[in-house]
Design a protein around this motif. Structure first.
Motif, PDB file in Angstrom:
ATOM      1  N   UNK A  43       0.719  -1.257   0.025  1.00 39.80           N
ATOM      2  CA  UNK A  43      -0.068  -0.056   0.085  1.00 39.80           C
ATOM      3  C   UNK A  43       0.855   1.314   0.177  1.00 39.80           C
ATOM      4  N   UNK A  44       2.048   1.208   0.853  1.00 38.36           N
ATOM      5  CA  UNK A  44       2.999   2.399   0.674  1.00 38.36           C
ATOM      6  C   UNK A  44       4.138   1.604   0.715  1.00 38.36           C
ATOM      7  N   UNK A  45       5.055   2.229  -0.053  1.00 39.65           N
ATOM      8  CA  UNK A  45       6.592   1.714  -0.312  1.00 39.65           C
ATOM      9  C   UNK A  45       7.523   2.504   0.787  1.00 39.65           C
ATOM     10  N   UNK A  46       8.578   1.876   1.114  1.00 40.63           N
ATOM     11  CA  UNK A  46       9.389   2.149   2.011  1.00 40.63           C
ATOM     12  C   UNK A  46       9.757   3.793   1.705  1.00 40.63           C
ATOM     13  N   UNK A  51      11.364  12.343   1.755  1.00 38.94           N
ATOM     14  CA  UNK A  51      10.238  12.097   0.783  1.00 38.94           C
ATOM     15  C   UNK A  51       8.777  11.942   1.358  1.00 38.94           C
ATOM     16  N   UNK A  52       8.855  11.956   2.759  1.00 38.73           N
ATOM     17  CA  UNK A  52       7.425  11.831   3.142  1.00 38.73           C
ATOM     18  C   UNK A  52       6.371  12.881   3.008  1.00 38.73           C
ATOM     19  N   UNK A  53       6.926  14.064   2.590  1.00 39.07           N
ATOM     20  CA  UNK A  53       5.898  15.299   2.462  1.00 39.07           C
ATOM     21  C   UNK A  53       5.284  15.103   0.959  1.00 39.07           C
ATOM     22  N   UNK A  54       5.732  14.009   0.078  1.00 39.67           N
ATOM     23  CA  UNK A  54       5.061  13.882  -1.440  1.00 39.67           C
ATOM     24  C   UNK A  54       3.858  13.096  -0.869  1.00 39.67           C
ATOM     25  N   UNK A  55       2.731  13.488  -1.741  1.00 42.38           N
ATOM     26  CA  UNK A  55       1.670  12.778  -1.635  1.00 42.38           C
ATOM     27  C   UNK A  55       1.339  11.666  -2.545  1.00 42.38           C
ATOM     28  N   UNK A  56       1.938  11.848  -3.857  1.00 40.62           N
ATOM     29  CA  UNK A  56       1.805  10.861  -4.832  1.00 40.62           C
ATOM     30  C   UNK A  56       2.517   9.578  -4.461  1.00 40.62           C
ATOM     31  N   UNK A  57       1.799   8.263  -4.636  1.00 42.47           N
ATOM     32  CA  UNK A  57       2.591   6.978  -4.298  1.00 42.47           C
ATOM     33  C   UNK A  57       3.714   6.840  -5.033  1.00 42.47           C
ATOM     34  N   UNK A  58       3.697   6.985  -6.466  1.00 38.57           N
ATOM     35  CA  UNK A  58       4.688   6.791  -7.515  1.00 38.57           C
ATOM     36  C   UNK A  58       5.890   7.734  -7.318  1.00 38.57           C
ATOM     37  N   UNK A  59       5.721   9.040  -7.205  1.00 37.00           N
ATOM     38  CA  UNK A  59       6.627   9.780  -6.889  1.00 37.00           C
ATOM     39  C   UNK A  59       7.291   9.910  -5.759  1.00 37.00           C
ATOM     40  N   UNK A  96      17.104  -4.880   1.176  1.00 28.33           N
ATOM     41  CA  UNK A  96      15.809  -5.412   1.982  1.00 28.33           C
ATOM     42  C   UNK A  96      15.670  -4.453   2.836  1.00 28.33           C
ATOM     43  N   UNK A  97      14.381  -4.003   3.090  1.00 30.74           N
ATOM     44  CA  UNK A  97      13.897  -3.107   4.324  1.00 30.74           C
ATOM     45  C   UNK A  97      13.053  -3.954   5.112  1.00 30.74           C
ATOM     46  N   UNK A  98      13.509  -4.279   6.273  1.00 28.75           N
ATOM     47  CA  UNK A  98      12.784  -5.016   7.324  1.00 28.75           C
ATOM     48  C   UNK A  98      11.560  -4.129   8.027  1.00 28.75           C
ATOM     49  N   UNK A  99      10.608  -4.887   8.520  1.00 33.05           N
ATOM     50  CA  UNK A  99       9.481  -4.223   9.085  1.00 33.05           C
ATOM     51  C   UNK A  99      10.024  -3.295  10.328  1.00 33.05           C
ATOM     52  N   UNK A 100      11.301  -3.635  11.156  1.00 33.72           N
ATOM     53  CA  UNK A 100      11.724  -3.020  12.049  1.00 33.72           C
ATOM     54  C   UNK A 100      12.663  -1.810  11.582  1.00 33.72           C
ATOM     55  N   UNK A 101      12.703  -1.539  10.440  1.00 37.86           N
ATOM     56  CA  UNK A 101      13.399  -0.214   9.749  1.00 37.86           C
ATOM     57  C   UNK A 101      14.811  -0.526   9.636  1.00 37.86           C
ATOM     58  N   UNK A 135      14.747   4.433   7.850  1.00 41.71           N
ATOM     59  CA  UNK A 135      14.060   4.292   6.669  1.00 41.71           C
ATOM     60  C   UNK A 135      12.516   3.627   7.265  1.00 41.71           C
ATOM     61  N   UNK A 136      11.501   4.249   6.887  1.00 41.11           N
ATOM     62  CA  UNK A 136      10.211   3.653   7.357  1.00 41.11           C
ATOM     63  C   UNK A 136       9.857   2.546   6.351  1.00 41.11           C
ATOM     64  N   UNK A 137       9.488   1.316   6.982  1.00 40.18           N
ATOM     65  CA  UNK A 137       9.071   0.064   6.314  1.00 40.18           C
ATOM     66  C   UNK A 137       7.959   0.367   5.188  1.00 40.18           C
ATOM     67  N   UNK A 138       7.972  -0.561   4.548  1.00 39.79           N
ATOM     68  CA  UNK A 138       6.603  -0.637   3.712  1.00 39.79           C
ATOM     69  C   UNK A 138       5.482  -0.874   4.422  1.00 39.79           C
ATOM     70  N   UNK A 139       4.086  -0.341   3.727  1.00 42.00           N
ATOM     71  CA  UNK A 139       3.081  -0.890   4.948  1.00 42.00           C
ATOM     72  C   UNK A 139       1.939  -1.716   3.830  1.00 42.00           C
ATOM     73  N   UNK A 140       1.598  -2.892   4.379  1.00 38.74           N
ATOM     74  CA  UNK A 140       0.603  -3.456   3.743  1.00 38.74           C
ATOM     75  C   UNK A 140      -0.657  -3.704   4.676  1.00 38.74           C
ATOM     76  N   UNK A 141      -1.762  -2.883   4.419  1.00 40.13           N
ATOM     77  CA  UNK A 141      -2.881  -2.988   5.351  1.00 40.13           C
ATOM     78  C   UNK A 141      -2.581  -2.749   6.716  1.00 40.13           C
ATOM     79  N   UNK A 142      -1.866  -1.451   6.590  1.00 38.02           N
ATOM     80  CA  UNK A 142      -1.675  -0.944   7.953  1.00 38.02           C
ATOM     81  C   UNK A 142      -0.635  -1.554   8.687  1.00 38.02           C
ATOM     82  N   UNK A 143      -0.047  -2.900   8.150  1.00 40.68           N
ATOM     83  CA  UNK A 143       1.262  -3.608   8.986  1.00 40.68           C
ATOM     84  C   UNK A 143       2.568  -3.230   8.300  1.00 40.68           C
TER      85      UNK A 143
END
Length: 158
Positions: A43-46, A51-59, A96-101, A135-143
């Motif tokens: 749902x959200x890439x790492x 880059x947090x202020x950019x709203x567009x997912x692909x950008x 590889x970006x792990x869930x614990x950043x 690095x904030x990890x990727x998010x899939x369904x809030x996880x």
């Protein structure tokens, strides 16, 4: 009046079947939901703070890849990698970006490549690619989930 009363009683007893709906089981709902989930995309890439202020997912994804590639290039350009292997101009790095950043870097080589000392290059990468910004990890369904991707890193810029 008796006929109306009899009709109302008849309708009342027959109308109960309209309210008696079959509730699907939890397993059926779970299986249906699991089939609908696209496991190949998140749902959200790492992301990094820049880059947090950019709203567009692909950008935002493109920003993350550019920032990460630039940081890797900066850390590897001032190293013995270019001196030891002058013919090596680009290296592919599996990130590889792990869930614990946490981040893990692995060099990728062609399967038939024997021209490079893979262990030495890997050790140089592990020594140089430290102290990255959070690095904030990727998010899939809030996880938070683990993601992997391969970045081509240019070592020689001419």
């Amino acid at each position: 009046m008796k006929q109306l009363y009899f009709l109302l009683v008849f309708v009342f007893f027959n109308s109960c079947q309209y309210f008696d709906k079959q509730v699907p089981s939890e397993k059926e709902l779970l299986q249906k939901e699991l089939k609908n989930i696209n496991w190949k995309e998140v749902d959200e890439y790492p992301s990094v703070v820049d880059c947090e202020k950019i709203e567009n997912k692909t950008q935002r994804q493109q920003c993350f890849f550019e920032v990460l590639t630039q940081l890797i290039q900066e850390k590897l350009c001032a190293d013995t990698l270019a001196v030891l292997y002058p013919e090596l101009d680009t290296i592919e790095v599996k990130v590889t970006v792990f869930p614990n950043s946490t981040i893990k870097f692995e060099p990728q080589f062609p399967k038939d490549s024997v021209a490079y000392d893979k262990v030495k290059i890997d050790s140089i990468l592990q020594a140089r690619l430290v102290d990255f910004p959070k690095v904030n990890p990727a998010i899939k369904r809030g996880i938070p989930v683990k993601t992997q991707f391969i970045l081509p890193v240019i070592l020689k810029v001419e």
